[in-house]
Design an enzyme around this catalytic site. Sequence first.
Site, PDB file in Angstrom:
ATOM      1  N   SER A 140       0.851  -1.192   0.000  1.00  0.00           N
ATOM      2  CA  SER A 140       0.000   0.000   0.000  1.00  0.00           C
ATOM      3  C   SER A 140       0.880   1.233   0.000  1.00  0.00           C
ATOM      4  O   SER A 140       1.947   1.247   0.638  1.00  0.00           O
ATOM      5  CB  SER A 140      -0.889   0.020   1.248  1.00  0.00           C
ATOM      6  OG  SER A 140      -1.511   1.286   1.396  1.00  0.00           O
ATOM      7  N   TYR A 156      -0.625  -0.572  10.653  1.00  0.00           N
ATOM      8  CA  TYR A 156      -0.810  -0.981   9.258  1.00  0.00           C
ATOM      9  C   TYR A 156       0.234  -0.345   8.331  1.00  0.00           C
ATOM     10  O   TYR A 156       0.890  -1.043   7.550  1.00  0.00           O
ATOM     11  CB  TYR A 156      -2.206  -0.602   8.786  1.00  0.00           C
ATOM     12  CG  TYR A 156      -2.461  -0.916   7.330  1.00  0.00           C
ATOM     13  CD1 TYR A 156      -2.720  -2.214   6.924  1.00  0.00           C
ATOM     14  CD2 TYR A 156      -2.416   0.087   6.363  1.00  0.00           C
ATOM     15  CE1 TYR A 156      -2.940  -2.521   5.590  1.00  0.00           C
ATOM     16  CE2 TYR A 156      -2.638  -0.202   5.030  1.00  0.00           C
ATOM     17  CZ  TYR A 156      -2.895  -1.502   4.647  1.00  0.00           C
ATOM     18  OH  TYR A 156      -3.106  -1.799   3.316  1.00  0.00           O
TER      19      TYR A 156
END
Length: 233
Positions: A140, A156
């Site tokens: 990501s 994350y």
Amino acid sequence: MDRMTTKTALITGANKGIGFAIAHGLGMQGIRVGVGARNDARRQEAVDKLRAAGIDAFGVPLDVTSDASVAAAAASIDDLDILVNNAGISGGDQQNPTTLDIDVLRTTLDTNVFGVIRATNALLPTLLRSASPRIVNVSSNMGSLALQTGPIMAAYAPSKTMVNAMTAQYARQLVDTAVIVNACCPGYVATDFTGFASTRTPEEGARIALKLATLPDDGPRGGFFDDAGSVAW
């Protein structure tokens, strides 16, 4: 199908969302796809959907946080050309770095980072027997130190930073082999992972992974890519 003309792929976390879209996209290219997932019922449902679309699909019981599960999955696969490390978790909403629960960070890393390493290392001997092996790590741009996109997520985002770093390390280690390793950012996609808060479809998110999974033998190694090209990280 004829093994001489058919490749085999394994996608972790493939029972839904982007993982399922990657499995479907590879399958529509004539590639045999393994649906790696923890939940038996959801895994079988995904396999059934793929088969209904004319895709050669099979289920692989796989929990990337379990050494035993990963080892069993690797032992069950005789031939493998493509590994897509897609399984991941968000880590939840409470990710303020100043109050972060270390257990949240540990759990997130166990799936998002250690899971990638477990699966890759267990399946690498099989991949090395392939003529054109590919590994794609789904990352990501939230893990990009250069871009620092999205909300603050202190478990994350760093987990994806480490996925990018490990991708580079694998690529360096495997530079003298046929294995091509890259990471990709699917973008902000409408899945249950994001609460469906996007107009970008899983199929759109899967495109870059599909491209990297089917790179030619002179394709890039150790990079981080999205639909627009290389991503600074």
